[in-house]
Write an enzyme that holds these catalytic residues in place. Structure first.
Site, mmCIF file in Angstrom:
data_model
loop_
_atom_site.group_PDB
_atom_site.id
_atom_site.type_symbol
_atom_site.label_atom_id
_atom_site.label_comp_id
_atom_site.label_asym_id
_atom_site.label_seq_id
_atom_site.Cartn_x
_atom_site.Cartn_y
_atom_site.Cartn_z
ATOM 1 N N ASP A 382 32.559 37.726 137.039
ATOM 2 C CA ASP A 382 33.813 36.944 137.045
ATOM 3 C C ASP A 382 35.046 37.825 137.205
ATOM 4 O O ASP A 382 36.012 37.429 137.869
ATOM 5 C CB ASP A 382 33.968 36.167 135.727
ATOM 6 C CG ASP A 382 32.921 35.084 135.575
ATOM 7 O OD1 ASP A 382 32.308 34.722 136.593
ATOM 8 O OD2 ASP A 382 32.720 34.613 134.440
HETATM 9 P P1 NAP Z 1 30.007 38.048 133.736
HETATM 10 O O1 NAP Z 1 30.935 37.318 134.606
HETATM 11 O O2 NAP Z 1 29.440 37.359 132.557
HETATM 12 O O3 NAP Z 1 28.817 38.556 134.678
HETATM 13 C C1 NAP Z 1 27.829 39.406 134.224
HETATM 14 C C2 NAP Z 1 26.844 39.654 135.346
HETATM 15 O O4 NAP Z 1 25.948 40.645 134.880
HETATM 16 C C3 NAP Z 1 26.008 38.436 135.693
HETATM 17 O O5 NAP Z 1 26.396 37.889 136.937
HETATM 18 C C4 NAP Z 1 24.557 38.933 135.715
HETATM 19 O O6 NAP Z 1 23.974 38.667 136.982
HETATM 20 C C5 NAP Z 1 24.701 40.441 135.493
HETATM 21 N N1 NAP Z 1 23.682 40.962 134.566
HETATM 22 C C6 NAP Z 1 23.204 40.398 133.446
HETATM 23 N N2 NAP Z 1 22.289 41.196 132.881
HETATM 24 C C7 NAP Z 1 22.185 42.290 133.669
HETATM 25 C C8 NAP Z 1 21.416 43.481 133.599
HETATM 26 N N3 NAP Z 1 20.540 43.704 132.619
HETATM 27 N N4 NAP Z 1 21.575 44.402 134.573
HETATM 28 C C9 NAP Z 1 22.458 44.195 135.593
HETATM 29 N N5 NAP Z 1 23.217 43.097 135.695
HETATM 30 C C10 NAP Z 1 23.083 42.149 134.737
HETATM 31 O O7 NAP Z 1 30.628 39.411 133.219
HETATM 32 P P2 NAP Z 1 32.081 40.024 133.362
HETATM 33 O O8 NAP Z 1 32.413 40.243 134.797
HETATM 34 O O9 NAP Z 1 32.096 41.166 132.414
HETATM 35 O O10 NAP Z 1 33.063 38.894 132.874
HETATM 36 C C11 NAP Z 1 33.191 38.516 131.523
HETATM 37 C C12 NAP Z 1 33.251 37.004 131.413
HETATM 38 O O11 NAP Z 1 33.166 36.666 130.023
HETATM 39 C C13 NAP Z 1 34.557 36.427 131.936
HETATM 40 O O12 NAP Z 1 34.335 35.167 132.499
HETATM 41 C C14 NAP Z 1 35.365 36.279 130.660
HETATM 42 O O13 NAP Z 1 36.379 35.296 130.748
HETATM 43 C C15 NAP Z 1 34.283 35.887 129.693
HETATM 44 N N6 NAP Z 1 34.708 36.138 128.317
HETATM 45 C C16 NAP Z 1 35.021 37.398 127.908
HETATM 46 C C17 NAP Z 1 35.520 37.607 126.644
HETATM 47 C C18 NAP Z 1 35.958 38.952 126.151
HETATM 48 O O14 NAP Z 1 36.670 38.998 125.151
HETATM 49 N N7 NAP Z 1 35.563 40.032 126.794
HETATM 50 C C19 NAP Z 1 35.649 36.540 125.791
HETATM 51 C C20 NAP Z 1 35.278 35.273 126.257
HETATM 52 C C21 NAP Z 1 34.807 35.101 127.502
HETATM 53 P P3 NAP Z 1 22.380 38.606 137.124
HETATM 54 O O15 NAP Z 1 21.924 37.546 136.202
HETATM 55 O O16 NAP Z 1 22.144 38.305 138.562
HETATM 56 O O17 NAP Z 1 21.854 39.947 136.740
#
Ligand code: NAP
Length: 456
Positions: A382
């Site tokens: 994301d």
């Molecule tokens: P993300 O959008 O959740 O994407 C993570 C990606 O990692 C997934 O597409 C997944 O694809 C891949 N993945 C999962 N396990 C894996 C592994 N073992 N090895 C390699 N890839 C793996 O992560 P992000 O870009 O860090 O974004 C964070 C999201 O969380 C945002 O939408 C944010 O708004 C939300 N969020 C964050 C917080 C905060 O405080 N940080 C709080 C609330 C919400 P595959 O399944 O294809 O592997």
């Protein structure tokens, strides 16, 4: 109650240590030290409480400490980094519940307090009780115990009605102090239900922001009850937590481009949505990925949730060191909500030994992607989705993103075609300059390391 100076003094020292501890937690370099300092503050504050003259329940207090301490010790040892948000939720709920319980005991005693003290006790009770049940729901959702967002018909009207009822009963308790037990029971019942009803419709995606908000609530409730008990450690710690929680809530809401009112009253649509994306994802092998980075002059690494799940941070740092030895400039770009909790990536990279001067915030690094030969996206999704800039129908529209798509080449390490937290497709993966390296982040980083070593 007139407390001896040594008890007051010890509580004050405890409060000062909380502040010093929090200051330490503001940077990954000093965070561990900060936590230890705050821990000593807590130890001093608790020890001093046992010295309050005339306490009758010392045995029960010791038992509660032993049970709570053991539960926290064991769960703290066992908790996975990825389960940290629900751990924070449940601990926070306990704090709110404790503040409400202090108020309940004070009301039950029926002692006459002044209007100010009773008002603060009622406010602390209301906020603490809402935070308690709300945080329990947040825990259940993040733990997967409760999978559905439960929304009542006329949800917002019910929220307002319950809140008005709780406030009305609270005012009655202040005016009629000391209040009748029935009034007290009714007030607490409504406040507890309010916390449940407000939190149940909120979707998992917004839950960390809500936890942060409840954290601010708990701090406020604890501060109010600290005033009621005449305990400066509780007042100062409560105010500090309340202020920190409020700032964090604002920061997270801004980074997710979700106004707080929107999160609480118009929960996010079901996961998914956004415009359909045309094109195909193009694959690359580890050897080619290694070569692209080995012969680059600048590489920017974007870590995300997947790197955390895969525990790949140590391998990523080993790979970085090899690239730097080969003369490549390597920087890390951290999105404010990458991973699942604020500062998630910073903590992991710090744990792996990545120096802080290689880690950059979104505003600092976004202008540099245009000059990078390779943007290596590891388990992030994301936070690098360009649809957030252009697609108004996307649930993440408006969220500031890392401009990885502006690099000459993008390599994305992820296991398959899974979406990110928001459940939307990522337009970046379909662009001409993007290559997918499918696999778990840790073994993939390991393979790249082997190839880099072979390239010398
Ligand atoms: P993300 O959008 O959740 O994407 C993570 C990606 O990692 C997934 O597409 C997944 O694809 C891949 N993945 C999962 N396990 C894996 C592994 N073992 N090895 C390699 N890839 C793996 O992560 P992000 O870009 O860090 O974004 C964070 C999201 O969380 C945002 O939408 C944010 O708004 C939300 N969020 C964050 C917080 C905060 O405080 N940080 C709080 C609330 C919400 P595959 O399944 O294809 O592997």
């Amino acid at each position: 109650m007139n407390l001896p100076l040594y008890v007051q003094g010890a509580w004050f020292v405890g409060a000062l240590l909380f502040i010093a501890g929090l200051k330490g937690m503001s940077s990954p370099a000093s965070a561990r030290k900060g936590i230890v300092i705050a821990g000593y503050g807590m130890l001093i504050a608790i020890a001093a409480t046992f010295l309050v003259p005339g306490l009758k329940n010392l045995g029960l207090m010791a038992l509660a400490l032993a049970v709570g301490g053991a539960a926290a010790w064991i769960s703290g040892q066992k908790v996975k980094m990825t389960d940290m948000p629900q751990m924070v939720a449940i601990y926070n709920g306990m704090g709110g519940g404790a503040a409400a319980a202090i108020a309940a005991v004070e009301f039950a005693k029926g002692d006459a307090h002044g209007v100010v003290t009773t008002t603060l006790a009622v406010l602390g009770a209301l906020i603490g009780a809402v935070s308690f049940t709300g945080s329990c729901v947040a825990w259940a959702k993040l733990q997967g115990v409760l999978n559905k967002a439960i929304r009542l018909p006329a949800q917002n009207a019910i929220n307002v009605l319950l809140a008005l009822n709780a406030i009305g009963l609270g005012i009655a308790m202040i005016v009629m102090a000391p209040a009748q037990p029935e009034l007290i029971y009714f007030f607490f019942a409504i406040a507890l239900v309010l916390g449940l009803i407000v939190t149940l419709p909120i979707g998992g995606a917004d839950m960390p922001v809500v936890i942060s908000l409840f954290n601010a609530f708990t701090g406020l409730a604890v501060g109010f009850e600290g005033y009621v008990l005449g305990n400066p450690a509780l007042i100062i710690a409560g105010i500090v937590v309340g202020a920190a929680g409020t700032l964090l809530t604002q920061l997270m809401a801004k980074a997710m481009n979700r106004p707080l009112s929107n999160i609480l009253f118009t929960p996010m649509a079901a996961a998914g949505g956004g415009e359909a994306i045309s094109g195909t994802m193009k694959e690359v092998g580890a050897i080619d990925a290694a070569a692209m980075m080995r012969y680059a002059s600048k590489v920017i690494i974007v870590p995300g949730y997947g790197m955390a799940v895969a525990h790949a941070q140590h391998k990523v740092w080993e790979m970085t060191a090899l690239l730097e030895e080969a003369g490549v400039e390597v920087k890390f770009a951290i999105h404010p909500v990458a991973g699942r909790m604020p500062g998630h990536m910073n903590v992991l990279l710090a744990e792996a030994g990545v120096p802080y001067d290689k880690i950059f915030d979104l505003e600092e690094i976004n202008g540099e992607f245009g000059q990078a030969d390779v943007a290596l996206v590891i388990g992030a999704n994301d936070v690098v989705n360009p649809s957030a800039r252009t697609d108004k129908s996307s649930p993440i529209y408006g969220m500031p993103i890392l401009d990885a798509d502006k690099a000459q080449n993008v390599i994305v390490i992820k296991r398959g075609k899974g979406t990110g937290y928001s459940g939307v497709e990522n337009a970046l993966f379909y662009t001409d300059n993007c290559r997918m390296l499918y696999g778990d982040a840790q073994p993939m980083a390991g393979e790249i390391i082997q190839h880099l070593k072979a390239m010398g």
